[in-house]
Write an enzyme that holds these catalytic residues in place. Structure first.
Site, mmCIF file in Angstrom:
data_model
loop_
_atom_site.group_PDB
_atom_site.id
_atom_site.type_symbol
_atom_site.label_atom_id
_atom_site.label_comp_id
_atom_site.label_asym_id
_atom_site.label_seq_id
_atom_site.Cartn_x
_atom_site.Cartn_y
_atom_site.Cartn_z
ATOM 1 N N HIS A 102 0.812 -1.218 0.000
ATOM 2 C CA HIS A 102 0.000 0.000 0.000
ATOM 3 C C HIS A 102 0.846 1.270 0.000
ATOM 4 C CE1 HIS A 102 0.324 -0.201 4.548
ATOM 5 N NE2 HIS A 102 0.433 1.104 4.376
ATOM 6 N N ASP A 133 0.141 -7.543 1.280
ATOM 7 C CA ASP A 133 0.562 -6.163 1.523
ATOM 8 C C ASP A 133 2.086 -6.045 1.559
ATOM 9 O OD1 ASP A 133 0.235 -3.454 1.812
ATOM 10 O OD2 ASP A 133 -0.026 -3.498 3.973
ATOM 11 N N SER A 212 4.585 2.407 7.890
ATOM 12 C CA SER A 212 4.249 1.286 7.008
ATOM 13 C C SER A 212 5.448 0.856 6.177
ATOM 14 C CB SER A 212 3.108 1.689 6.069
ATOM 15 O OG SER A 212 1.920 1.881 6.775
#
Length: 391
Positions: A102, A133, A212
């Site tokens: 992402h 992911d 992230s």
């Protein structure tokens, strides 16, 4: 207020105090520097070394909205690109780095900053695993001495209470570090673009937007996970999640297992049967609705069947009656999958999770409730595609 005026006010306020101090105040004694406790020094050393391996990633994607003054004649720079940022870390000497899917999804340009360089580097996307992911990128033109891969640890056998260190760029604050412990090892969370339930490491090390794709380390500086998401009650209201002490990381053993395929440039997506499922569980329906449409209490309700897809070739039927629901239009009257290869399917999530662990080309048996009657069909699983890409 103009800066010059602010400065004047401050100086005017400070001047009387300065004039009144006719005798210099005695200097406060400064305590001599002391060595850190051994455990603390060990943590400092681990973080100091590891931060040199961390990437600050800025991704440019096509703008979602058109600028106010956009026209064929006049370009509006605000309409060209959206900017987002995340983290990553080197995994080998060729400049390959892991991050979250992402972070780089839809990116037309990736810019990378390293802690030990003033230069900004570009990067290319090598391989992706949208359902996990995860993504592998390669940073271009980095001097060999600046590529410092992190050692990959073992996420199997982690114990609650182990020290964790999360590195990344929360809210764009580059090369930050937080510490905590492994809070739980038996968690499953919705992961990837299809939200398929997968195992995750829970930690209370502060993780925020921008972390992230960054590494989660153990006390020896080995990567045990890839930071991916947080549980944030505040984010539910604001849309911007903030750390509440419940963060999750993808186990590094999962990422390590995918690395060989990512390095060859693959897009790794689980297999599909070629159907669109209703975006709600049958348990959410009223008894009257289930009776009216002859639906069972549990199962994965098929809304539409992909023309020419695996399910269509096997004779699976989609709905024919279009209704509007709070979560969008759904076609009712189609088949409901209640089991696959004899394993009960109680919801759409159950079906996705089962398929996620299979391979394209496998043949499975679907048990279907069709208007109250039970039928079985054989379906050959097809290669998955990334949702929204048309591939």
């Amino acid at each position: 207020m103009p800066k010059a005026f602010v400065l004047t006010v401050l100086l005017a306020f400070a001047s009387p105090l300065t004039a009144a101090q006719t005798t210099p105040a005695p200097a406060s004694p400064v305590a001599p520097a002391t060595a850190l406790p051994a455990a603390e020094q060990a943590t400092v050393n681990v973080i100091e070394r590891a931060l040199s391996s961390v990437l600050y990633i800025e991704a440019s994607t096509p703008a979602r909205t058109q600028g106010t003054f956009s026209s064929p004649l006049f370009a509006d720079p605000r309409s060209q690109e959206d900017q987002s940022s995340g983290s990553g870390f080197f995994v080998n000497a060729q400049g390959f780095a892991l991050t979250n899917y992402h972070v780089v999804e839809g990116a037309t340009r990736l810019s990378v900053t390293l802690r030990d360089s003033q230069q900004t580097f570009t990067a290319r996307i090598v391989g992706t695993a949208p359902d996990y992911d995860l993504a592998l990128i390669q940073v271009q033109g980095v001097p060999a001495n600046l590529i410092r891969p992190l050692p990959l640890g073992n996420s199997t056998g982690l114990r609650v209470g182990q020290t964790t260190i999360a590195l990344g760029a929360p809210f764009g604050l580059q090369f930050s570090a937080t510490t905590g412990i492994v809070s739980a090892t038996e968690r499953t969370i919705p992961t990837g673009i299809r939200g398929i339930a997968q195992n995750a490491i829970q930690t209370d090390a502060a993780i925020n937007p921008g972390n992230s794709g960054g590494p989660l380390l153990d006390s020896a500086g080995r990567v045990i996970g890839v930071n991916t998401t947080i549980l944030s009650p505040s984010g539910a209201a604001t849309g911007v999640g903030q750390s509440a002490g419940v963060g999750f990381a993808i186990p590094i053993n999962v990422a390590a297992g995918l690395l060989p395929r990512l390095q060859t440039g693959q897009t790794i997506v689980g297999p599909v049967i070629g159907v669109s499922l209703a975006p709600f569980d049958l348990t959410d329906l009223t008894e009257q609705a289930r009776t009216q449409y002859r639906l069972p209490r549990t199962g994965a309700l098929i809304s539409q069947v992909t023309p020419g897809g695996a399910a269509a070739q096997a004779g699976v039927r989609g709905g024919t009656t279009r209704i509007q629901t709070p979560v969008g239009p759904v076609f009712l009257g189609g088949d409901v999958i209640t089991a696959i290869n004899g394993q009960a399917i109680e919801s759409a999530a159950d079906l996705r999770e089962y398929l996620f662990n299979r391979q394209a080309g496998e043949r499975v048996t679907l048990t279907i409730n069709r208007a109250g009657q039970t039928v079985t069909v054989q379906v050959t699983l097809a290669p998955g595609t990334v949702p929204g890409t048309g591939r």
